[in-house]
Design a protein around this motif. Sequence first.
Motif, PDB file in Angstrom:
ATOM      1  N   PHE A 143      -1.197  11.644  34.118  1.00  0.00           N
ATOM      2  CA  PHE A 143       0.227  11.930  33.915  1.00  0.00           C
ATOM      3  C   PHE A 143       0.845  11.007  32.866  1.00  0.00           C
ATOM      4  N   TYR A 144       0.244   9.800  32.719  1.00  0.00           N
ATOM      5  CA  TYR A 144       0.981   8.723  32.055  1.00  0.00           C
ATOM      6  C   TYR A 144       0.708   8.572  30.561  1.00  0.00           C
ATOM      7  N   ASP A 145       0.951   9.636  29.791  1.00  0.00           N
ATOM      8  CA  ASP A 145       1.047   9.442  28.343  1.00  0.00           C
ATOM      9  C   ASP A 145       2.458   8.899  28.101  1.00  0.00           C
ATOM     10  N   LEU A 168       9.123   9.845  31.825  1.00  0.00           N
ATOM     11  CA  LEU A 168       9.529  10.737  32.931  1.00  0.00           C
ATOM     12  C   LEU A 168       9.356  10.043  34.278  1.00  0.00           C
ATOM     13  N   PHE A 169       8.282   9.255  34.417  1.00  0.00           N
ATOM     14  CA  PHE A 169       8.105   8.537  35.686  1.00  0.00           C
ATOM     15  C   PHE A 169       9.244   7.534  35.895  1.00  0.00           C
ATOM     16  N   GLU A 170       9.631   6.832  34.835  1.00  0.00           N
ATOM     17  CA  GLU A 170      10.767   5.902  34.950  1.00  0.00           C
ATOM     18  C   GLU A 170      12.039   6.659  35.349  1.00  0.00           C
ATOM     19  N   ALA A 171      12.202   7.886  34.843  1.00  0.00           N
ATOM     20  CA  ALA A 171      13.372   8.704  35.213  1.00  0.00           C
ATOM     21  C   ALA A 171      13.296   9.160  36.669  1.00  0.00           C
ATOM     22  N   ILE A 172      12.079   9.465  37.158  1.00  0.00           N
ATOM     23  CA  ILE A 172      11.920   9.825  38.583  1.00  0.00           C
ATOM     24  C   ILE A 172      12.421   8.676  39.460  1.00  0.00           C
ATOM     25  N   CYS A 173      12.062   7.465  39.061  1.00  0.00           N
ATOM     26  CA  CYS A 173      12.378   6.280  39.878  1.00  0.00           C
ATOM     27  C   CYS A 173      13.870   6.044  40.058  1.00  0.00           C
ATOM     28  N   GLU A 220      16.938  11.283  45.094  1.00  0.00           N
ATOM     29  CA  GLU A 220      16.022  11.681  46.166  1.00  0.00           C
ATOM     30  C   GLU A 220      14.790  10.773  46.251  1.00  0.00           C
ATOM     31  N   TYR A 221      14.471  10.078  45.158  1.00  0.00           N
ATOM     32  CA  TYR A 221      13.250   9.266  45.119  1.00  0.00           C
ATOM     33  C   TYR A 221      13.606   7.808  45.427  1.00  0.00           C
ATOM     34  N   ALA A 222      13.612   7.467  46.707  1.00  0.00           N
ATOM     35  CA  ALA A 222      14.066   6.137  47.136  1.00  0.00           C
ATOM     36  C   ALA A 222      12.977   5.072  47.019  1.00  0.00           C
ATOM     37  N   PRO A 272       1.826  -2.873  43.748  1.00  0.00           N
ATOM     38  CA  PRO A 272       3.049  -2.348  44.356  1.00  0.00           C
ATOM     39  C   PRO A 272       3.213  -0.850  44.100  1.00  0.00           C
ATOM     40  N   GLY A 273       4.349  -0.319  44.514  1.00  0.00           N
ATOM     41  CA  GLY A 273       4.751   1.027  44.101  1.00  0.00           C
ATOM     42  C   GLY A 273       4.090   2.168  44.833  1.00  0.00           C
ATOM     43  N   SER A 274       3.266   1.863  45.848  1.00  0.00           N
ATOM     44  CA  SER A 274       2.537   2.906  46.576  1.00  0.00           C
ATOM     45  C   SER A 274       1.555   3.656  45.687  1.00  0.00           C
ATOM     46  N   SER A 275       1.086   3.011  44.618  1.00  0.00           N
ATOM     47  CA  SER A 275       0.044   3.638  43.791  1.00  0.00           C
ATOM     48  C   SER A 275      -1.207   3.888  44.618  1.00  0.00           C
ATOM     49  N   GLY A 326      -1.395   5.165  47.311  1.00  0.00           N
ATOM     50  CA  GLY A 326      -1.239   6.481  47.931  1.00  0.00           C
ATOM     51  C   GLY A 326      -1.894   7.608  47.149  1.00  0.00           C
ATOM     52  N   ASN A 327      -2.247   7.356  45.894  1.00  0.00           N
ATOM     53  CA  ASN A 327      -2.929   8.386  45.103  1.00  0.00           C
ATOM     54  C   ASN A 327      -4.381   8.590  45.537  1.00  0.00           C
ATOM     55  N   PHE A 328      -4.895   7.639  46.348  1.00  0.00           N
ATOM     56  CA  PHE A 328      -6.313   7.710  46.722  1.00  0.00           C
ATOM     57  C   PHE A 328      -6.483   8.138  48.176  1.00  0.00           C
ATOM     58  N   ALA A 333      11.942  14.094  47.868  1.00  0.00           N
ATOM     59  CA  ALA A 333      11.622  13.044  46.884  1.00  0.00           C
ATOM     60  C   ALA A 333      10.737  13.585  45.753  1.00  0.00           C
ATOM     61  N   TYR A 334       9.989  14.656  46.035  1.00  0.00           N
ATOM     62  CA  TYR A 334       9.098  15.234  45.020  1.00  0.00           C
ATOM     63  C   TYR A 334       9.616  16.589  44.523  1.00  0.00           C
ATOM     64  N   ASN A 335      10.871  16.886  44.923  1.00  0.00           N
ATOM     65  CA  ASN A 335      11.534  18.117  44.474  1.00  0.00           C
ATOM     66  C   ASN A 335      12.978  17.791  44.122  1.00  0.00           C
ATOM     67  N   ALA A 370       9.339  18.314  35.594  1.00  0.00           N
ATOM     68  CA  ALA A 370       9.050  18.055  34.177  1.00  0.00           C
ATOM     69  C   ALA A 370       7.858  17.106  34.028  1.00  0.00           C
ATOM     70  N   PHE A 371       7.784  16.114  34.928  1.00  0.00           N
ATOM     71  CA  PHE A 371       6.675  15.137  34.939  1.00  0.00           C
ATOM     72  C   PHE A 371       5.345  15.861  35.196  1.00  0.00           C
ATOM     73  N   ASN A 372       5.344  16.758  36.162  1.00  0.00           N
ATOM     74  CA  ASN A 372       4.137  17.502  36.509  1.00  0.00           C
ATOM     75  C   ASN A 372       3.724  18.409  35.331  1.00  0.00           C
ATOM     76  N   THR A 401      -2.624  18.508  41.039  1.00  0.00           N
ATOM     77  CA  THR A 401      -2.430  17.392  40.107  1.00  0.00           C
ATOM     78  C   THR A 401      -2.222  16.036  40.783  1.00  0.00           C
ATOM     79  N   GLU A 402      -1.824  16.024  42.049  1.00  0.00           N
ATOM     80  CA  GLU A 402      -1.622  14.704  42.685  1.00  0.00           C
ATOM     81  C   GLU A 402      -1.611  14.804  44.199  1.00  0.00           C
ATOM     82  N   ASN A 403      -2.184  13.767  44.833  1.00  0.00           N
ATOM     83  CA  ASN A 403      -1.962  13.510  46.257  1.00  0.00           C
ATOM     84  C   ASN A 403      -1.217  12.192  46.335  1.00  0.00           C
ATOM     85  N   SER A 404      -0.262  12.117  47.241  1.00  0.00           N
ATOM     86  CA  SER A 404       0.473  10.865  47.425  1.00  0.00           C
ATOM     87  C   SER A 404       0.532  10.602  48.927  1.00  0.00           C
ATOM     88  N   TYR A 405      -0.451   9.801  49.397  1.00  0.00           N
ATOM     89  CA  TYR A 405      -0.576   9.563  50.844  1.00  0.00           C
ATOM     90  C   TYR A 405       0.546   8.670  51.346  1.00  0.00           C
TER      91      TYR A 405
END
Length: 313
Positions: free
Chosen positions: A35-37, A43-48, A52-54, A157-160, A162-164, A202-204, A212-214, A276-280
């Motif tokens: 995702f991170y070009d 876009l990720f900074e904008a999500i943060c 809804e994205y607490a 940090p950041g719950s990264s 959770g991607n695994f 948070a993801y919608n 847009a990020f997706n 494209t992503e799992n976020s556990y």
Amino acid sequence: MAFRFVEFPSAGDELRSEVLAGLAASPKSIPPKYFYDEAGCRLFEAICVQPEYALTRTEQALMASKLPEIAAAIGAIDGIVEPGAGDCSKVRALVDALHPGHLIVLDIATNTLAEAAEALAGDHPGLDVTALAMDFVRGLESAAPYLPPGRRLVFYPGSSIGNFPPAEARQLLERFRRLAGEQGQLLIGFDLKKDPILLHDAYNDAAGVTAAFNLNLLQRLNGELEADFDLERFRHYAFYNPTAGRIEMHLISLAEQTVSVAGQCFNFALGEALHTENSYKFRCDEFSAIAVGAGWRVKGEWDMAGFALQLYA
Ligand code: AVJ
């Protein structure tokens, strides 16, 4: 100012081979690290900062309010290592509280990392900053020659994490143990299980930034792999899967279509998903069971409004 930047080769080949393999598989998937070009990082900074994205705001508030306690629990250290540091915004507070001599930041987003790490070095004249541009999931072990001796804290940090999926998360935490070394510690943040509607929202987000990020992933493949994805013919679809305990993000084909990527053709059926992503999401005890399985021992735990930080030694 002490700053060095090292770029590890072959990131481009891996994008190509991993994307082609993921598109050839059934079900289709692409790893979320792609995702991170540069547009994706923005876009990720904008999500943060979406209402809804607490997650990011809560982690910052938790760090800010508990920092003296967290710093006391960590004690004296010589270096901080942050895999997936991105724009290096999260580690600043920790550097100011712990005053390590060395900071090593790793990320797959080469330019975002290089600029952020250099700026951070400029703001901290006494700090020795090393930025390693690499896919740390693959190449973490090649960071070894750049690690300072002494007591190291791995900061993730950041719950990264959770991607695994749990088994991969455990393996990564084992590798973090080797990265931290003797007397090493790990400070890790993760998102907690909570009201599924809150997770869903948070993801919608209403502004469509997560969508847009997706979709930007397809745009990136169009630019970097000579692909011809029509972004109008794919829909962002994210939901909480309570059985698996994870948010799943997909791009759903709105038509039967054929897409060309790096000279190869891939068919999408109407309604077919590209995962494209799992976020556990975890409970504290669930997460510590994974970390303990990786050989870590719990040393501290802080949580606030559905987000947790744990310290391990
Ligand atoms: C960076 C992996 C923690 O899973 O919440 C945010 C990425 N994806 N919105 C997350 C993300 C969609 C984020 N992590």
